[in-house]
Scaffold this motif. Structure first.
Motif, short mmCIF file in Angstrom:
data_model
loop_
_atom_site.label_atom_id
_atom_site.label_comp_id
_atom_site.label_asym_id
_atom_site.label_seq_id
_atom_site.Cartn_x
_atom_site.Cartn_y
_atom_site.Cartn_z
N HIS A 1 0.90 -1.04 0.17
CA HIS A 1 -0.08 -0.02 -0.25
C HIS A 1 0.79 1.30 -0.07
O HIS A 1 0.74 2.21 -0.72
CB HIS A 1 -0.86 -0.12 1.09
CG HIS A 1 -1.96 1.17 1.43
ND1 HIS A 1 -3.00 1.17 0.52
CD2 HIS A 1 -1.69 2.30 2.08
CE1 HIS A 1 -3.47 2.40 1.01
NE2 HIS A 1 -2.80 3.04 1.93
N HIS B 1 1.33 4.26 -2.66
CA HIS B 1 1.07 5.96 -2.62
C HIS B 1 2.09 6.56 -3.33
O HIS B 1 1.89 7.51 -4.18
CB HIS B 1 1.34 6.30 -1.02
CG HIS B 1 -0.12 6.14 -0.36
ND1 HIS B 1 -1.27 6.88 -0.73
CD2 HIS B 1 -0.73 5.47 0.52
CE1 HIS B 1 -2.18 6.70 0.03
NE2 HIS B 1 -1.76 6.00 0.86
N SER C 1 1.75 9.59 5.70
CA SER C 1 0.52 9.20 5.56
C SER C 1 0.07 8.82 7.09
O SER C 1 0.69 9.32 7.94
CB SER C 1 0.61 7.75 4.88
OG SER C 1 1.13 6.75 5.69
N GLY C 2 -1.03 8.06 7.21
CA GLY C 2 -1.69 7.73 8.62
C GLY C 2 -0.90 6.97 9.37
O GLY C 2 -0.80 6.84 10.63
N GLY C 3 -0.09 5.85 8.80
CA GLY C 3 0.95 4.90 9.37
C GLY C 3 2.48 5.09 9.30
O GLY C 3 3.16 4.56 9.80
N GLY D 1 0.13 11.50 10.09
CA GLY D 1 -1.43 11.60 10.17
C GLY D 1 -1.86 11.22 11.34
O GLY D 1 -2.83 11.69 11.69
N ASP E 1 -4.64 13.28 13.39
CA ASP E 1 -5.98 12.65 13.81
C ASP E 1 -6.17 12.97 15.21
O ASP E 1 -7.08 13.20 15.87
CB ASP E 1 -6.00 11.31 13.29
CG ASP E 1 -6.11 11.15 11.98
OD1 ASP E 1 -6.33 12.07 11.14
OD2 ASP E 1 -5.76 10.11 11.22
N GLY F 1 -7.28 15.03 9.89
CA GLY F 1 -6.28 15.71 8.86
C GLY F 1 -7.06 17.01 8.21
O GLY F 1 -6.66 18.13 8.17
N ASP G 1 -6.42 20.95 8.25
CA ASP G 1 -6.17 21.69 7.44
C ASP G 1 -7.08 22.93 7.04
O ASP G 1 -6.85 24.14 6.89
CB ASP G 1 -6.23 20.79 6.16
CG ASP G 1 -5.68 21.45 4.90
OD1 ASP G 1 -5.19 22.35 4.70
OD2 ASP G 1 -5.38 20.61 3.74
N GLY H 1 -1.86 10.43 2.53
CA GLY H 1 -2.87 10.96 2.89
C GLY H 1 -2.60 12.47 3.21
O GLY H 1 -3.36 13.44 2.66
N ASN I 1 -2.25 18.08 2.22
CA ASN I 1 -2.33 19.03 3.15
C ASN I 1 -2.06 20.30 2.47
O ASN I 1 -0.79 20.47 1.92
CB ASN I 1 -1.51 18.87 4.48
CG ASN I 1 -1.51 20.16 5.49
OD1 ASN I 1 -0.62 20.91 5.31
ND2 ASN I 1 -2.46 19.85 6.34
N ASP J 1 -6.55 7.13 -0.34
CA ASP J 1 -6.63 5.70 -0.75
C ASP J 1 -7.46 5.34 -1.98
O ASP J 1 -8.52 5.62 -1.78
CB ASP J 1 -7.07 4.75 0.61
CG ASP J 1 -6.16 4.70 1.72
OD1 ASP J 1 -4.75 5.41 1.27
OD2 ASP J 1 -6.37 4.45 2.56
O1 KG4 Z 1 -2.05 7.67 3.23
P1 KG4 Z 1 -3.16 7.34 4.26
O2 KG4 Z 1 -4.51 6.80 3.70
O3 KG4 Z 1 -2.78 6.52 5.54
C1 KG4 Z 1 -1.85 5.56 5.37
O4 KG4 Z 1 -2.04 4.86 4.28
O5 KG4 Z 1 -1.30 4.93 6.24
O6 KG4 Z 1 -3.64 8.81 5.05
C2 KG4 Z 1 -4.60 8.79 5.97
C3 KG4 Z 1 -4.19 10.12 6.66
C4 KG4 Z 1 -4.90 10.44 7.94
O7 KG4 Z 1 -4.40 10.79 9.21
C5 KG4 Z 1 -5.80 11.78 7.48
O8 KG4 Z 1 -5.94 12.64 8.69
C6 KG4 Z 1 -4.75 12.40 6.84
O9 KG4 Z 1 -4.07 11.42 6.01
N1 KG4 Z 1 -5.12 13.53 5.73
C7 KG4 Z 1 -4.62 14.73 5.91
C8 KG4 Z 1 -5.04 15.57 5.13
N2 KG4 Z 1 -6.01 14.66 4.46
C9 KG4 Z 1 -5.80 13.24 4.70
N3 KG4 Z 1 -3.98 15.49 6.95
C10 KG4 Z 1 -3.40 16.78 6.84
N4 KG4 Z 1 -4.05 17.41 6.03
C11 KG4 Z 1 -4.75 17.11 4.97
N5 KG4 Z 1 -5.52 17.55 4.11
#
Ligand code: KG4
Ligand code: ZN
Length: 351
Positions: A130, A134, A155-157, A182, A186, A199, A203, A288, A292, A320
């Motif tokens: 995954h 990205h 990303s989130g992770g 991320g 959150d 996120g 923003d 993700g 931002n 995603d």
């Molecule tokens: O890449 P992702 O799908 O996570 C993984 O694959 O691990 O991203 C999700 C993360 C979440 O923490 C979400 O809050 C953050 O991306 N996110 C953002 C924005 N859009 C999504 N964080 C900051 N600003 C944004 N505009």
């Protein structure tokens, strides 16, 4: 001949084929997505069904609820993706699927569906990471982009600066030593009462707000490419609690803008420095948090200063989505063996 032996031959044939169409499935978290991608760069369809509305009332993603909704959505979304591309399953050359990282129950829906499709169509199955997916979103957005280049994964992770050596391999330059960026967005959103998804809400609320609160005085990893978000996150939580205990009302936009600035500033110059020191003139964004707006603005602005060309995927390719899985699936197909039918979901895959 057994299925897997046949697929090894089929993949060799596909490598010689001029046009290869991959049907890709992504179900690692709370988006059910199916895409059809031609030659890793050309998206014929990319259907994304988000479960945000379902999980909002719980304040975050509930894994079991996510899995059940993937089961309900996956077949109609496959049909929609085919319809939008004006194709049938007979026109598909291979099936790509996100094998990990992600929520195990959610991943299993995609992996099981992909296996069933691959076996019934007698087509190769391609397993995709995954996070590398990205990065591959950039190959869709920027048709002439070729490795090597630098990528900032947010990303989130994961939070990492990597050197992308080839279409599907990279070298780690620096990474978070604790929380991902991320995750910090959150958590802060939850603490100030903005809720899920954190996120994008931070923003939005931070736009045009001057960031005046300094939560951390210095960066623990100032002289390296590593970062830490646990300290910043805790500093924001402590600040919020101390304001509440003193009976002060919270200036939520001010807290969010200040957190966002510190979280982003910590990364921008490190990533650009990593480009320069590794002789790379292009920096891409992935994940993700790449949506931002402050991060995008800062990178673009500082990129000029460093003489680095900064590129990002459009926001829809930062979330995603299965198109990025189809893109990487194609490049994996060119260099790797097909996946066996006994593969399982991998909730965590190291970078
Ligand atoms: O890449 P992702 O799908 O996570 C993984 O694959 O691990 O991203 C999700 C993360 C979440 O923490 C979400 O809050 C953050 O991306 N996110 C953002 C924005 N859009 C999504 N964080 C900051 N600003 C944004 N505009
Ligand atoms: Zn993701």
């Amino acid at each position: 001949m057994l299925y897997y032996e046949r697929m090894k031959f089929k993949i060799e044939e596909l490598r010689k084929q001029k046009v290869v169409r991959i049907l890709a499935i992504e179900t690692s978290c709370d988006e059910t997505s199916v895409a059809i991608v031609e030659n890793g760069r050309n998206v014929l369809s990319n259907i994304i069904s988000s479960q945000i509305d379902i999980h909002t009332r719980f304040g975050g993603v509930v894994p079991e609820v996510a899995s059940r909704n993937h089961i309900l959505s996956i077949n109609p979304i496959i049909e929609q993706a085919l319809k939008q591309a004006n194709l049938t399953l007979k026109d598909i050359d291979a099936i790509a699927v996100t094998q990990g990282a992600g929520l195990v129950g959610a991943l299993l829906v995609g992996v099981s569906t992909a296996k069933a499709l691959a076996f019934s169509l007698d087509k190769p199955l391609i397993a995709v990471n995954h996070i590398k997916g990205h990065i591959a979103a950039n190959f869709i957005e920027h048709k002439n982009l070729e490795p090597p280049f630098c990528c900032l994964i947010v990303s989130g992770g994961h939070t990492a600066i990597v050197k992308v050596d080839s279409y599907n391999s990279f070298k780690l330059i620096g990474s978070t030593q604790d929380d991902a960026i991320g995750e910090a967005f959150d958590k802060v959103a939850r603490v100030v009462g903005l809720g899920y998804p954190g996120g994008p809400k931070i923003d939005k609320i931070s736009k045009g707000v001057n960031a005046n609160i300094e939560f951390l005085k210095h960066d623990t990893f100032e002289n390296s490419y590593d970062v830490s978000y646990s300290g910043l996150k805790t500093a924001v939580i402590n600040y919020v609690h101390s304001q509440q205990q003193a009976g002060n009302s919270l200036d939520v936009p001010q807290i969010c803008a200040s957190f966002q600035k510190q979280a982003v500033d910590m990364l921008v110059r490190k990533a650009l420095r990593a480009c320069k020191e590794n002789g790379l003139s292009v920096l891409t964004l992935a994940g993700g948090v790449a949506s931002n707006s402050y991060l995008r603005e800062e990178l673009q602005k500082c990129g000029k200063e460093f003489g680095v060309d900064v590129k990002f995927p459009s926001p829809i390719l930062c979330t995603d989505n299965a198109a990025m899985i189809g893109a990487l699936g194609y490049f994996n197909m060119l260099t790797e063996e097909p996946a066996e039918l006994n593969i399982s979901a991998k909730p965590s895959i190291p970078l």
